[in-house]
Design a protein around this motif. Sequence first.
Motif, PDB file in Angstrom:
ATOM      1  N   ASN A   1       0.894  -1.312  -0.134  1.00  0.00           N
ATOM      2  CA  ASN A   1      -0.026   0.042   0.193  1.00  0.00           C
ATOM      3  C   ASN A   1       0.874   1.344   0.028  1.00  0.00           C
ATOM      4  O   ASN A   1       1.188   1.674   1.038  1.00  0.00           O
TER       5      ASN A   1
ATOM      6  N   ASN B   1     -11.242  10.321  -5.024  1.00  0.00           N
ATOM      7  CA  ASN B   1     -11.613   9.379  -4.223  1.00  0.00           C
ATOM      8  C   ASN B   1     -13.064   9.633  -3.673  1.00  0.00           C
ATOM      9  O   ASN B   1     -13.067   9.796  -2.139  1.00  0.00           O
ATOM     10  N   GLU B   2     -14.176   9.625  -4.313  1.00  0.00           N
ATOM     11  CA  GLU B   2     -15.086  10.289  -3.857  1.00  0.00           C
ATOM     12  C   GLU B   2     -15.900   9.370  -2.679  1.00  0.00           C
ATOM     13  O   GLU B   2     -16.648   9.645  -1.622  1.00  0.00           O
ATOM     14  N   ASN B   3     -15.887   8.004  -2.925  1.00  0.00           N
ATOM     15  CA  ASN B   3     -16.378   6.974  -1.962  1.00  0.00           C
ATOM     16  C   ASN B   3     -15.676   6.946  -0.764  1.00  0.00           C
ATOM     17  O   ASN B   3     -16.270   7.126   0.275  1.00  0.00           O
ATOM     18  N   GLU B   4     -14.485   6.953  -0.731  1.00  0.00           N
ATOM     19  CA  GLU B   4     -13.572   7.033   0.575  1.00  0.00           C
ATOM     20  C   GLU B   4     -14.132   8.478   1.330  1.00  0.00           C
ATOM     21  O   GLU B   4     -14.019   8.398   2.404  1.00  0.00           O
TER      22      GLU B   4
ATOM     23  N   ASP C   1       0.037   4.481  -1.051  1.00  0.00           N
ATOM     24  CA  ASP C   1      -0.577   5.616  -0.545  1.00  0.00           C
ATOM     25  C   ASP C   1      -0.231   5.583   0.939  1.00  0.00           C
ATOM     26  O   ASP C   1       0.173   6.712   1.644  1.00  0.00           O
TER      27      ASP C   1
ATOM     28  N   LEU D   1      -9.500  13.397   0.255  1.00  0.00           N
ATOM     29  CA  LEU D   1      -9.835  12.374  -0.497  1.00  0.00           C
ATOM     30  C   LEU D   1     -10.684  12.684  -1.472  1.00  0.00           C
ATOM     31  O   LEU D   1     -10.472  12.262  -2.789  1.00  0.00           O
ATOM     32  N   GLU D   2     -11.599  13.661  -1.267  1.00  0.00           N
ATOM     33  CA  GLU D   2     -12.261  14.197  -2.528  1.00  0.00           C
ATOM     34  C   GLU D   2     -11.777  15.047  -3.467  1.00  0.00           C
ATOM     35  O   GLU D   2     -11.905  14.658  -4.519  1.00  0.00           O
TER      36      GLU D   2
ATOM     37  N   ARG E   1      -8.465  14.406  -4.224  1.00  0.00           N
ATOM     38  CA  ARG E   1      -7.844  13.283  -4.855  1.00  0.00           C
ATOM     39  C   ARG E   1      -8.786  12.457  -5.751  1.00  0.00           C
ATOM     40  O   ARG E   1      -8.357  11.933  -6.703  1.00  0.00           O
TER      41      ARG E   1
END
Length: 169
Positions: free
Chosen positions: A60, A130-133, A62, A125-126, A128
């Motif tokens: 991982n 990564n809407e779901n996260e 990230d 996250l948004e 980046r």
Amino acid sequence: MRRFAVISGLLAVFILGVVVGAGIFSVLSSRASRLFVSMTRFGFESEQADRLRAALSAGNLDRALVHASCALEGGSGLLAFDPDKSVWGPSFPVFGAFVTGSTRFGATDERQYLARMHARLGVVLERRGNENEARIEYKKAVEISGAHDEAWWRRVALGSLGEQASSGQ
């Protein structure tokens, strides 16, 4: 009259002892705080190194980047880890005597503070993509705080970062 002089003398010695003792305690606690802050920084950096190794082992990258960055930031001048800028100055023990157990440093409610941290992570996250996260982090903020909705926590996070939510979001 002699009895008054003896009692006054004993009282003066007692008060002097308290003052000298408080002074010694303040100096020792100030010096001990430098060691404590250095040990805390080392513990933080060691924990980040362990988490970095685990993230790399799991592939991982990230998470590995996050932990490598945190360890680097922890050792490079963060006020919380700077032993020379510790809040434990000579007056800290005296101040500490007047602080109640219910007083919280840095946050009035730990749950609200933690919820805000999750919401801030949601904003990152948004950004980046990564809407779901991001939505998961906003939901965690709602669950932890027990109040408000995801949109409210998003607005709070943006406000705490010095930004405003656009009217379309």
